[in-house]
Design a protein around this motif. Sequence first.
Motif, mmCIF file in Angstrom:
data_model
loop_
_atom_site.group_PDB
_atom_site.id
_atom_site.type_symbol
_atom_site.label_atom_id
_atom_site.label_comp_id
_atom_site.label_asym_id
_atom_site.label_seq_id
_atom_site.Cartn_x
_atom_site.Cartn_y
_atom_site.Cartn_z
ATOM 1 N N MET A 84 -18.379 -33.765 -26.902
ATOM 2 C CA MET A 84 -18.431 -33.136 -28.200
ATOM 3 C C MET A 84 -19.510 -33.795 -29.067
ATOM 4 N N ARG A 85 -19.556 -35.129 -28.998
ATOM 5 C CA ARG A 85 -20.547 -35.848 -29.792
ATOM 6 C C ARG A 85 -21.960 -35.421 -29.420
ATOM 7 N N ASP A 86 -22.220 -35.313 -28.124
ATOM 8 C CA ASP A 86 -23.564 -34.918 -27.679
ATOM 9 C C ASP A 86 -23.928 -33.522 -28.162
ATOM 10 N N ILE A 87 -22.970 -32.616 -28.142
ATOM 11 C CA ILE A 87 -23.229 -31.248 -28.606
ATOM 12 C C ILE A 87 -23.605 -31.258 -30.082
ATOM 13 N N MET A 88 -22.831 -31.983 -30.880
ATOM 14 C CA MET A 88 -23.105 -32.022 -32.319
ATOM 15 C C MET A 88 -24.430 -32.706 -32.621
ATOM 16 N N MET A 89 -24.691 -33.813 -31.959
ATOM 17 C CA MET A 89 -25.917 -34.556 -32.240
ATOM 18 C C MET A 89 -27.154 -33.794 -31.749
ATOM 19 N N ASN A 90 -27.028 -33.037 -30.659
ATOM 20 C CA ASN A 90 -28.161 -32.245 -30.170
ATOM 21 C C ASN A 90 -28.490 -31.110 -31.119
ATOM 22 N N ASN A 91 -27.486 -30.579 -31.810
ATOM 23 C CA ASN A 91 -27.727 -29.512 -32.782
ATOM 24 C C ASN A 91 -28.355 -30.044 -34.065
ATOM 25 N N ALA A 92 -28.214 -31.313 -34.297
ATOM 26 C CA ALA A 92 -28.823 -31.957 -35.466
ATOM 27 C C ALA A 92 -29.960 -32.829 -34.946
ATOM 28 N N LEU A 125 -32.458 -36.786 -40.552
ATOM 29 C CA LEU A 125 -31.766 -36.446 -41.793
ATOM 30 C C LEU A 125 -30.578 -35.534 -41.510
ATOM 31 N N ASP A 126 -30.743 -34.584 -40.602
ATOM 32 C CA ASP A 126 -29.636 -33.704 -40.224
ATOM 33 C C ASP A 126 -28.506 -34.494 -39.571
ATOM 34 N N GLN A 127 -28.865 -35.484 -38.770
ATOM 35 C CA GLN A 127 -27.862 -36.325 -38.132
ATOM 36 C C GLN A 127 -27.089 -37.131 -39.172
ATOM 37 N N LEU A 128 -27.807 -37.662 -40.171
ATOM 38 C CA LEU A 128 -27.133 -38.411 -41.236
ATOM 39 C C LEU A 128 -26.195 -37.513 -42.036
ATOM 40 N N LYS A 129 -26.632 -36.283 -42.311
ATOM 41 C CA LYS A 129 -25.775 -35.342 -43.033
ATOM 42 C C LYS A 129 -24.528 -35.013 -42.221
ATOM 43 N N LEU A 130 -24.691 -34.858 -40.923
ATOM 44 C CA LEU A 130 -23.560 -34.578 -40.047
ATOM 45 C C LEU A 130 -22.573 -35.741 -40.058
ATOM 46 N N ILE A 131 -23.088 -36.948 -39.943
ATOM 47 C CA ILE A 131 -22.231 -38.139 -39.966
ATOM 48 C C ILE A 131 -21.512 -38.245 -41.297
ATOM 49 N N ASP A 132 -22.225 -38.006 -42.397
ATOM 50 C CA ASP A 132 -21.624 -38.057 -43.722
ATOM 51 C C ASP A 132 -20.496 -37.032 -43.844
ATOM 52 N N THR A 133 -20.737 -35.826 -43.359
ATOM 53 C CA THR A 133 -19.716 -34.773 -43.415
ATOM 54 C C THR A 133 -18.496 -35.160 -42.597
ATOM 55 N N LEU A 134 -18.721 -35.711 -41.415
ATOM 56 C CA LEU A 134 -17.595 -36.123 -40.574
ATOM 57 C C LEU A 134 -16.786 -37.247 -41.229
ATOM 58 N N LEU A 135 -17.474 -38.186 -41.856
ATOM 59 C CA LEU A 135 -16.768 -39.268 -42.546
ATOM 60 C C LEU A 135 -15.927 -38.725 -43.698
ATOM 61 N N ARG A 136 -16.476 -37.774 -44.417
ATOM 62 C CA ARG A 136 -15.725 -37.161 -45.516
ATOM 63 C C ARG A 136 -14.495 -36.428 -45.005
ATOM 64 N N LEU A 171 -27.841 -46.245 -57.155
ATOM 65 C CA LEU A 171 -28.147 -45.243 -58.192
ATOM 66 C C LEU A 171 -29.306 -44.348 -57.756
ATOM 67 N N GLY A 172 -30.217 -44.878 -56.975
ATOM 68 C CA GLY A 172 -31.381 -44.113 -56.547
ATOM 69 C C GLY A 172 -31.098 -43.135 -55.419
ATOM 70 N N ILE A 173 -30.096 -43.445 -54.609
ATOM 71 C CA ILE A 173 -29.766 -42.594 -53.471
ATOM 72 C C ILE A 173 -28.261 -42.331 -53.494
ATOM 73 N N PRO A 174 -27.817 -41.439 -54.375
ATOM 74 C CA PRO A 174 -26.384 -41.161 -54.450
ATOM 75 C C PRO A 174 -25.887 -40.468 -53.189
ATOM 76 N N LEU A 175 -24.593 -40.576 -52.958
ATOM 77 C CA LEU A 175 -23.997 -40.014 -51.759
ATOM 78 C C LEU A 175 -23.889 -38.495 -51.783
#
Length: 113
Positions: free
Chosen positions: A1-9, A13-24, A108-112
């Motif tokens: 599953m991880r490989d599928i998600m990471m290959n789509n991102a 930056l897309d990978q970081l957004k995906l990780i952020d979404t999963l953490l949320r 402050l410069g890079i909010p979540l």
Amino acid sequence: MRDIMMNNASKPLDQLKLIDTLLRLILAYHFNTEIKNTSFSSFQDKTCSFKSRLCDDVKAMLSLYEASYYGLEGENIMEETSKFTTGHLNNLDGDLDLILAMQVKHALGIPLH
């Protein structure tokens, strides 16, 4: 599953957004609103204003600032926390430890959001 998600991102930056979404999603699953509101309310006084002693603790203020970004839309306590901490962190004087000052500037410069 991880490989599928990471290959789509394919872009970093897309990978970081995906990780952020999963953490949320993980946080939302494990913590409900009541626990969050109780935790953040402990930083407020009887009038629901943030305790003045919090302003003297920059590390605590920074932690609260970062934690406030894990709120969901409509969670008033999280929005109040974000406004309060942002205002105070933006108005800090120059008497900070260099490393702490850099952490504040970075947060402050890079909010979540």
